[in-house]
Structure formats: C-alpha cells, structure tokens
Design a protein around this motif. Structure first.
Motif, PDB file in Angstrom:
ATOM      1  N   UNK A  71       0.795  -1.057   0.081  1.00 43.95           N
ATOM      2  CA  UNK A  71      -0.150   0.082  -0.038  1.00 43.95           C
ATOM      3  C   UNK A  71       0.802   1.333  -0.111  1.00 43.95           C
ATOM      4  N   UNK A  72       2.125   1.384   0.603  1.00 43.49           N
ATOM      5  CA  UNK A  72       2.991   2.316   0.704  1.00 43.49           C
ATOM      6  C   UNK A  72       3.465   2.641  -0.825  1.00 43.49           C
ATOM      7  N   UNK A  73       3.746   1.580  -1.434  1.00 43.44           N
ATOM      8  CA  UNK A  73       4.196   1.462  -2.891  1.00 43.44           C
ATOM      9  C   UNK A  73       3.112   2.307  -3.665  1.00 43.44           C
ATOM     10  N   UNK A  74       1.919   1.895  -3.302  1.00 44.33           N
ATOM     11  CA  UNK A  74       0.682   2.506  -4.264  1.00 44.33           C
ATOM     12  C   UNK A  74       0.683   4.077  -4.223  1.00 44.33           C
ATOM     13  N   UNK A  75       0.487   4.250  -2.765  1.00 49.87           N
ATOM     14  CA  UNK A  75       0.520   5.752  -2.746  1.00 49.87           C
ATOM     15  C   UNK A  75       1.653   6.477  -3.191  1.00 49.87           C
ATOM     16  N   UNK A 216      10.028  -7.426  -4.538  1.00 49.69           N
ATOM     17  CA  UNK A 216      10.221  -7.287  -5.976  1.00 49.69           C
ATOM     18  C   UNK A 216       9.404  -6.308  -6.702  1.00 49.69           C
ATOM     19  N   UNK A 217       8.246  -6.056  -5.934  1.00 49.83           N
ATOM     20  CA  UNK A 217       7.412  -4.968  -6.536  1.00 49.83           C
ATOM     21  C   UNK A 217       8.185  -3.627  -6.047  1.00 49.83           C
ATOM     22  N   UNK A 218       8.919  -3.711  -4.912  1.00 54.38           N
ATOM     23  CA  UNK A 218       9.489  -2.512  -4.608  1.00 54.38           C
ATOM     24  C   UNK A 218      10.731  -2.011  -5.773  1.00 54.38           C
ATOM     25  N   UNK A 219      11.308  -3.050  -5.950  1.00 58.44           N
ATOM     26  CA  UNK A 219      12.359  -2.936  -6.852  1.00 58.44           C
ATOM     27  C   UNK A 219      12.040  -2.456  -8.189  1.00 58.44           C
ATOM     28  N   UNK A 220      10.907  -3.035  -8.721  1.00 57.79           N
ATOM     29  CA  UNK A 220      10.208  -2.631 -10.090  1.00 57.79           C
ATOM     30  C   UNK A 220       9.867  -1.095 -10.019  1.00 57.79           C
ATOM     31  N   UNK A 221       9.273  -0.839  -8.921  1.00 57.00           N
ATOM     32  CA  UNK A 221       8.610   0.436  -8.832  1.00 57.00           C
ATOM     33  C   UNK A 221       9.992   1.583  -8.926  1.00 57.00           C
ATOM     34  N   UNK A 222      11.090   1.224  -8.134  1.00 54.98           N
ATOM     35  CA  UNK A 222      11.964   2.059  -8.424  1.00 54.98           C
ATOM     36  C   UNK A 222      12.817   2.122  -9.842  1.00 54.98           C
ATOM     37  N   UNK A 223      12.616   0.955 -10.457  1.00 55.55           N
ATOM     38  CA  UNK A 223      12.904   0.985 -11.910  1.00 55.55           C
ATOM     39  C   UNK A 223      12.293   1.745 -12.816  1.00 55.55           C
ATOM     40  N   UNK A 224      10.670   1.726 -12.342  1.00 61.58           N
ATOM     41  CA  UNK A 224       9.911   2.407 -13.137  1.00 61.58           C
ATOM     42  C   UNK A 224      10.039   3.812 -13.090  1.00 61.58           C
ATOM     43  N   UNK A 225      10.099   4.150 -11.712  1.00 60.86           N
ATOM     44  CA  UNK A 225      10.147   5.712 -11.520  1.00 60.86           C
ATOM     45  C   UNK A 225      11.590   6.540 -11.749  1.00 60.86           C
ATOM     46  N   UNK A 266      -1.655  -1.766  -4.619  1.00 58.43           N
ATOM     47  CA  UNK A 266      -2.661  -1.876  -3.382  1.00 58.43           C
ATOM     48  C   UNK A 266      -3.172  -3.090  -3.524  1.00 58.43           C
ATOM     49  N   UNK A 267      -3.900  -3.541  -4.939  1.00 61.92           N
ATOM     50  CA  UNK A 267      -4.537  -4.691  -4.771  1.00 61.92           C
ATOM     51  C   UNK A 267      -3.849  -5.961  -4.505  1.00 61.92           C
ATOM     52  N   UNK A 268      -2.226  -6.166  -4.607  1.00 63.81           N
ATOM     53  CA  UNK A 268      -1.630  -6.956  -4.411  1.00 63.81           C
ATOM     54  C   UNK A 268      -1.356  -7.260  -2.902  1.00 63.81           C
ATOM     55  N   UNK A 269      -1.765  -6.453  -2.121  1.00 62.56           N
ATOM     56  CA  UNK A 269      -1.894  -6.492  -0.586  1.00 62.56           C
ATOM     57  C   UNK A 269      -2.765  -7.689  -0.309  1.00 62.56           C
ATOM     58  N   UNK A 270      -3.849  -8.028  -0.942  1.00 64.74           N
ATOM     59  CA  UNK A 270      -4.730  -8.973  -0.581  1.00 64.74           C
ATOM     60  C   UNK A 270      -4.436 -10.187  -0.715  1.00 64.74           C
ATOM     61  N   UNK A 271      -3.289 -10.409  -1.377  1.00 67.42           N
ATOM     62  CA  UNK A 271      -2.547 -11.743  -1.704  1.00 67.42           C
ATOM     63  C   UNK A 271      -2.076 -12.254  -0.182  1.00 67.42           C
ATOM     64  N   UNK A 272      -1.298 -11.202   0.461  1.00 66.55           N
ATOM     65  CA  UNK A 272      -0.862 -11.631   1.745  1.00 66.55           C
ATOM     66  C   UNK A 272      -1.969 -12.123   2.694  1.00 66.55           C
ATOM     67  N   UNK A 301       9.388   8.996   2.240  1.00 68.20           N
ATOM     68  CA  UNK A 301       9.580   9.974   0.944  1.00 68.20           C
ATOM     69  C   UNK A 301       9.498   9.437  -0.290  1.00 68.20           C
ATOM     70  N   UNK A 302       8.372   8.802  -0.553  1.00 72.59           N
ATOM     71  CA  UNK A 302       8.070   8.036  -1.694  1.00 72.59           C
ATOM     72  C   UNK A 302       9.074   7.293  -2.324  1.00 72.59           C
ATOM     73  N   UNK A 303       9.886   6.821  -1.706  1.00 70.45           N
ATOM     74  CA  UNK A 303      11.213   6.045  -2.115  1.00 70.45           C
ATOM     75  C   UNK A 303      11.069   4.656  -1.735  1.00 70.45           C
ATOM     76  N   UNK A 304      11.172   3.508  -2.563  1.00 70.03           N
ATOM     77  CA  UNK A 304      10.790   2.199  -2.315  1.00 70.03           C
ATOM     78  C   UNK A 304      11.665   1.485  -1.121  1.00 70.03           C
ATOM     79  N   UNK A 305      12.962   2.107  -1.095  1.00 70.16           N
ATOM     80  CA  UNK A 305      13.765   1.780   0.207  1.00 70.16           C
ATOM     81  C   UNK A 305      13.132   2.398   1.519  1.00 70.16           C
ATOM     82  N   UNK A 306      13.082   3.796   1.382  1.00 65.59           N
ATOM     83  CA  UNK A 306      12.276   4.140   2.647  1.00 65.59           C
ATOM     84  C   UNK A 306      10.968   3.523   2.870  1.00 65.59           C
ATOM     85  N   UNK A 307      10.198   3.104   1.970  1.00 64.63           N
ATOM     86  CA  UNK A 307       8.827   2.521   2.097  1.00 64.63           C
ATOM     87  C   UNK A 307       9.195   1.398   3.028  1.00 64.63           C
TER      88      UNK A 307
END
Length: 380
Positions: A71-75, A216-225, A266-272, A301-307
C-alpha cells in the motif's frame, strides 16, 4: 533579512529529518504513556522486545510490513504523479475478489506455485480496475482524486459484503466469507528463514512468500520511477503540470496510468491476507493497511527503500503494540492507535516542521556560506 535555506544532502533529507520526526513522535507518545501512570522506557522496551525479541515476533512484524509495503508503494507511485490516492483500502478490498476467484477455481486442481502468478494477475487487474474510474474522472472531468477515492472505499466495502454474503458464502457457513482454500492456494511460509538465525521454532506466524513479492515490487517501482521514460514523465508531471504539458506529456495518459499502477500495487496486498494468512476471502481483509500506506509513503519519502523501512516500523508498532497491551493492561489497544497516530502526525502532516531549522543550520555551516562570509570580511 531572513537566513537562506540550504539544499540538504540526501542523507539529511531522507534520513535525518525522518529520524527527528520519529524521535519527537515517540517522545510525545512517551508523555502519553506517562500520563496513564506507566513507565515510558519500560513500555518502549516491551514494544521493541515484542516486535524483534523473538522469532515469532519478527515473523509477525514482517507479515504486517508486507501489507504496508504494497500500500505504501501504491501511494508513492500516485504521489510522484502529483496525485493523492487514498483509495488503497478499497482497491485492496476489491482485489481480494480477484484473488479469491482465482484461488477458488484452482486450489483443488494445481499446486500453489501455479495458482500464485494467476492470483497476482487477478489482484493487479481488480485493484487497477477499481482505481480506473477515479483516475478517469480526475483526468477527464476534473473530479478531485481524494474525494472520489474516499467514496470508492465505501462503495468497495458495501460491494464486497454483498458479494461475500449473497454469492460466495457457502449456505451452511455462519461467517461472511468464502470456503476455506485448499493447499493449492496456500502460500508457503518463510518462518524457516528466521529460524536459521537460531531462534526458537515459529509455529503460528503467517509470514509467507508474498513478502518476497513485495520486495520485488519495490525494486520494480524503483526501476519504473527512476529508470524509464514513463517514470520520468510521471515525475515531471508531478513536479509541474505546466512544464509537462509544454513538453508534450499527456495529462490524461499520465494520470490514468499512474493510478492504474497504484491500484494494482494496492490490490496485491490482498494476496498476503488471503493466500498467506486466512486462506479465505473475508470481510475487512484490508484491515486499515490502505490508510497506513499513506503514512508509510510519506515517512519513506515516496522511495521504495524508505517505504520498506517505514513498513517495518509500522509492523513493529502493530506487533509490539499487541505485546505492550498484554504486558501493560493500562495501555489499551486504543493507546497503541494513539501512538501510531502520533507517528503518522509527525512523519506526515508535520513532516516539514523541523525542515526550516535544519536547512538554516546547513546554510550556516556549509562551505559556500563560509566562503561568502570570508569575501564579505575582505570587502569590509
């Protein structure tokens, strides 16, 4: 004449300021604990011990952190586009339907590792679909994203209760939820990783494979942004819509794509919650994680590592708070919510409280300011 502000180095901007805000939050929380007649230092020790002192506590802390990473990555993705998506709760809730439909169809047919990628796709698709309408209304009609996502949280809750109660719930079951999922839709637990470090055997903590998916999603978000053209367009649009339009970046395209990605995360949170913990689709599966994600994104600070780090912090507050309310009955679960709220307040709403003072301090001690002072002295 006012003192000029200095541009802070990355370690101060992303490390020092969040740590100061966090320290002040815990100091104020300590005063609250003191007001109820308990020792704040002992309370802090119990909080940390409950979250990290035993393998069981660490596993639960990381389980909760998994939800908050998603959810943090989503925001954060929405924030980079200048959007404030507070609909993660509803997007995760509806995404649970996508995960549930996949799991109910496959859990008795194939093993979990076959179900898992389809569940990821179902969660992302349903979460993105629930974010699409607010995104379209913002991009095409100018409807404020905050208002529409709040409304869609409530609609999602009502929709899911209807679907669970009247469609998916077995007739003989009293609880409002689906049937229990079979082994083909149950994610393996990762407690054995913590046990490798010499902790006692972990029996019940639902720490599972979805934590790896979150990383993995955190890393992909970093790549994307920060490493793609689309990410550059998102950041440009979020920094200045006028500059983005001048550069030929489509406002409609960026708004909708950023919100679709945000809703999918955000939707992937439901898998957990579904495949990793309860093994069913149930009422209130999001459990407030969508709203905690806002604080996590702000603190990180909207950074994957910080999240990731902020998510572990809030996981600590959840798990350690449960231990604290058990060990200190005077500190109820409501008190734990107050402590969480203080962290959110200082990390989010009051994030810039200490920034001007720190910037002024850096301006006064920076080499550039020293050099300017020397030039002025020579002129005198």
């Amino acid at each position: 004449m006012s003192t000029p502000y200095a541009k802070l180095p990355a370690w101060a901007d992303y490390g020092l300021i969040p740590l100061i805000n966090l320290a002040v939050a815990f100091i104020v929380a300590g005063l609250v604990v003191l007001l109820v007649g308990e020792n704040p230092f002992r309370a802090a020790a119990i909080l940390v011990e409950g979250a990290f002192g035993r393998g069981q506590g660490i596993a639960y802390t990381l389980f909760y952190a998994t939800n908050f990473i998603f959810t943090g990555l989503a925001v954060a993705v929405a924030m980079h586009a200048g959007l404030f998506n507070i609909g993660g709760e509803g997007q995760a809730y509806v995404a649970g339907l996508g995960v549930g439909l996949v799991c109910l169809a496959l859990d008795r047919v194939v093993p979990w590792y076959v179900t898992f990628p389809f569940a990821i796709a179902g969660a992302a698709l349903f979460g993105a679909a629930w974010a699409f309408i607010p995104a379209y209304l913002q991009a095409k009609r100018g409807s404020h994203i905050v208002i529409t996502t709040i409304m869609f949280n409530m609609i999602a809750a009502s929709l899911m209760i209807y679907v669970l109660r009247d469609i998916l719930k077995p007739e003989a079951m009293q609880e409002v939820k689906t049937r229990m999922l079979e082994a083909g839709a149950q994610l393996p637990r990762l407690n054995w990783i913590i046990e490798l470090f010499g902790t006692a055997r972990i029996r019940s903590a639902p720490f599972n494979v979805s934590f790896l998916l979150a990383l993995v999603m955190a890393y992909l978000v970093w790549l994307l942004i920060w490493r793609t053209k689309l990410g550059y367009e998102i950041r440009t649009f979020g920094f200045s819509q006028k500059a983005a339009r001048y550069a030929g970046i489509s406002e409609v395209r960026v708004t909708i794509i950023a919100m679709l990605i945000s809703g999918a995360l955000a939707g992937m949170m439901s898998i957990n919650a579904i495949m990793g913990d309860q093994h069913s689709v149930y009422v209130d599966l999001a459990g407030g994680a969508g709203f905690i994600g806002i604080a996590v994104a702000l603190m990180g600070r909207a950074h994957p590592l910080g999240i990731i780090l902020a998510s572990i912090l809030f996981g600590m507050l959840y798990q350690g708070g449960a231990e604290l309310s058990f060990e200190m009955p005077a500190i109820s679960r409501d008190m734990i919510v107050i402590i969480q709220g203080l962290v959110i307040l200082f990390a989010g709403a009051l994030e810039h409280m200490f920034r001007p003072y720190i910037q002024t301090l850096f301006a006064s001690i920076s080499p550039k300011s020293v050099g300017m002072a020397a030039v002025k002295g020579e002129g005198a």
